[in-house]
Scaffold this motif. Structure first.
Motif, PDB file in Angstrom:
ATOM      1  N   THR A  23     -11.397   5.539  10.701  1.00 12.33           N
ATOM      2  CA  THR A  23     -10.137   4.895  10.314  1.00 12.33           C
ATOM      3  C   THR A  23     -10.182   4.459   8.854  1.00 12.33           C
ATOM      4  OG1 THR A  23      -9.852   4.115  12.583  1.00 12.33           O
ATOM      5  CG2 THR A  23      -8.522   3.035  10.890  1.00 12.33           C
ATOM      6  N   ALA A  30     -10.131   7.595   6.652  1.00 15.70           N
ATOM      7  CA  ALA A  30      -8.793   8.199   6.650  1.00 15.70           C
ATOM      8  C   ALA A  30      -7.835   7.376   5.799  1.00 15.70           C
ATOM      9  CB  ALA A  30      -8.273   8.328   8.076  1.00 15.70           C
ATOM     10  N   ARG A  31      -7.925   6.058   5.895  1.00 16.11           N
ATOM     11  CA  ARG A  31      -7.050   5.187   5.101  1.00 16.11           C
ATOM     12  C   ARG A  31      -7.323   5.369   3.604  1.00 16.11           C
ATOM     13  NH1 ARG A  31      -8.535   0.276   6.748  1.00 16.11           N
ATOM     14  NH2 ARG A  31      -9.977   0.121   5.020  1.00 16.11           N
ATOM     15  N   ASP A  32      -8.594   5.374   3.219  1.00 18.33           N
ATOM     16  CA  ASP A  32      -8.945   5.546   1.802  1.00 18.33           C
ATOM     17  C   ASP A  32      -8.540   6.927   1.291  1.00 18.33           C
ATOM     18  OD1 ASP A  32      -9.932   2.996   1.826  1.00 18.33           O
ATOM     19  OD2 ASP A  32     -12.051   3.596   1.817  1.00 18.33           O
ATOM     20  N   SER A  71      -6.171   8.793   2.468  1.00 19.02           N
ATOM     21  CA  SER A  71      -4.711   8.812   2.414  1.00 19.02           C
ATOM     22  C   SER A  71      -4.210   8.129   1.142  1.00 19.02           C
ATOM     23  CB  SER A  71      -4.137   8.121   3.654  1.00 19.02           C
ATOM     24  OG  SER A  71      -2.738   8.141   3.611  1.00 19.02           O
ATOM     25  N   ALA A  72      -4.799   7.007   0.783  1.00 15.54           N
ATOM     26  CA  ALA A  72      -4.403   6.302  -0.446  1.00 15.54           C
ATOM     27  C   ALA A  72      -4.667   7.172  -1.676  1.00 15.54           C
ATOM     28  CB  ALA A  72      -5.155   4.978  -0.565  1.00 15.54           C
ATOM     29  N   THR A  89      -4.858  10.448  -1.709  1.00 13.11           N
ATOM     30  CA  THR A  89      -3.935  11.579  -1.656  1.00 13.11           C
ATOM     31  C   THR A  89      -2.560  11.183  -2.175  1.00 13.11           C
ATOM     32  OG1 THR A  89      -5.144  12.499   0.219  1.00 13.11           O
ATOM     33  CG2 THR A  89      -2.916  13.326  -0.141  1.00 13.11           C
ATOM     34  N   TYR A  90      -2.071  10.019  -1.783  1.00 13.80           N
ATOM     35  CA  TYR A  90      -0.766   9.569  -2.272  1.00 13.80           C
ATOM     36  C   TYR A  90      -0.794   9.307  -3.776  1.00 13.80           C
ATOM     37  CZ  TYR A  90       1.448   9.478   2.259  1.00 13.80           C
ATOM     38  OH  TYR A  90       1.997   9.847   3.449  1.00 13.80           O
ATOM     39  N   SER A  94      -9.627  19.002   3.713  1.00  9.69           N
ATOM     40  CA  SER A  94      -9.328  18.250   4.934  1.00  9.69           C
ATOM     41  C   SER A  94      -9.014  19.167   6.113  1.00  9.69           C
ATOM     42  CB  SER A  94      -8.167  17.277   4.698  1.00  9.69           C
ATOM     43  OG  SER A  94      -6.990  17.977   4.381  1.00  9.69           O
TER      44      SER A  94
END
Length: 190
Positions: free
Chosen positions: A103, A106-108, A110-111, A113-114, A132
């Motif tokens: 988790t 994935a959160r890091d 995702s940040a 990637t954005y 990925s």
């Protein structure tokens, strides 16, 4: 490659425009001289137009370079975060650091990637997406895609590396006894 083609196209377009402008200006000046207007006035007007156009072009080019410098600073920081995250994941697999939860990872990711949507180069974004999509059980494929990601990152940051360096960077993260086996796996997935 695409960036170089675009630069060559823009340079050719610029040279054609300058040539056309000069031909038009000299033609206009020659016509005015033939019709009785002072040639030095006509030539001065053509020179003024050409100088003004060149100054505007140079100003636009300078603005673009300044924007690229701002983008570079943001891009380098994001890429650094990504590389550190990948390094920490490899260290955790080796037992050299604490394993993070999926988790948190994935959160890091995702940040990052954005952030890359705004600041990242297109090749790097695509390589991150490819990474990925790789199965965790496909070690050779994962390392190959990580190598491709490092190649894209370094290219975005202005490095002009040889073709072997990104693979060597990935292999440097692996214990020396395992490097040749992983290199063979990486090359078998091409």
């Amino acid at each position: 490659m695409e960036h170089n083609m675009r630069a060559l196209f823009l340079a050719a377009l610029f040279l054609i425009a300058v040539g056309f402008g000069l031909a038009f200006g000299f033609g206009f000046a020659a016509q005015r001289v033939a019709s009785g207007i002072n040639g030095s006035v006509a030539l001065g007007a053509a020179t003024l137009v050409a100088t003004t156009w060149f100054g505007l072009w140079q100003f636009e080019k300078t603005k673009r370079k300044e924007a690229e410098a701002r983008i570079f600073a943001q891009r380098a920081e994001i890429y650094h975060r990504l590389v550190v995250m990948l390094r920490d994941m490899i260290f955790a697999v080796k037992g050299w650091s604490e394993q993070r939860s999926e988790t948190d990872l994935a959160r890091d990711l995702s940040a990052i990637t954005y952030d890359m949507i705004v600041w990242g180069g297109q090749d790097t974004i695509r390589q991150l997406m490819n990474l990925s999509d790789t199965s965790p059980t496909d070690v050779g494929g994962m390392m190959r895609r990580m190598s491709d990601l490092f190649r894209a990152i370094r290219k975005d940051l202005g490095h002009s590396d040889d073709a072997q360096l990104p693979e060597d960077i990935v292999l440097a993260m692996i214990v020396s006894d395992e490097r040749e086996a992983v290199r063979a796996q990486m090359r078998s997935t091409q």
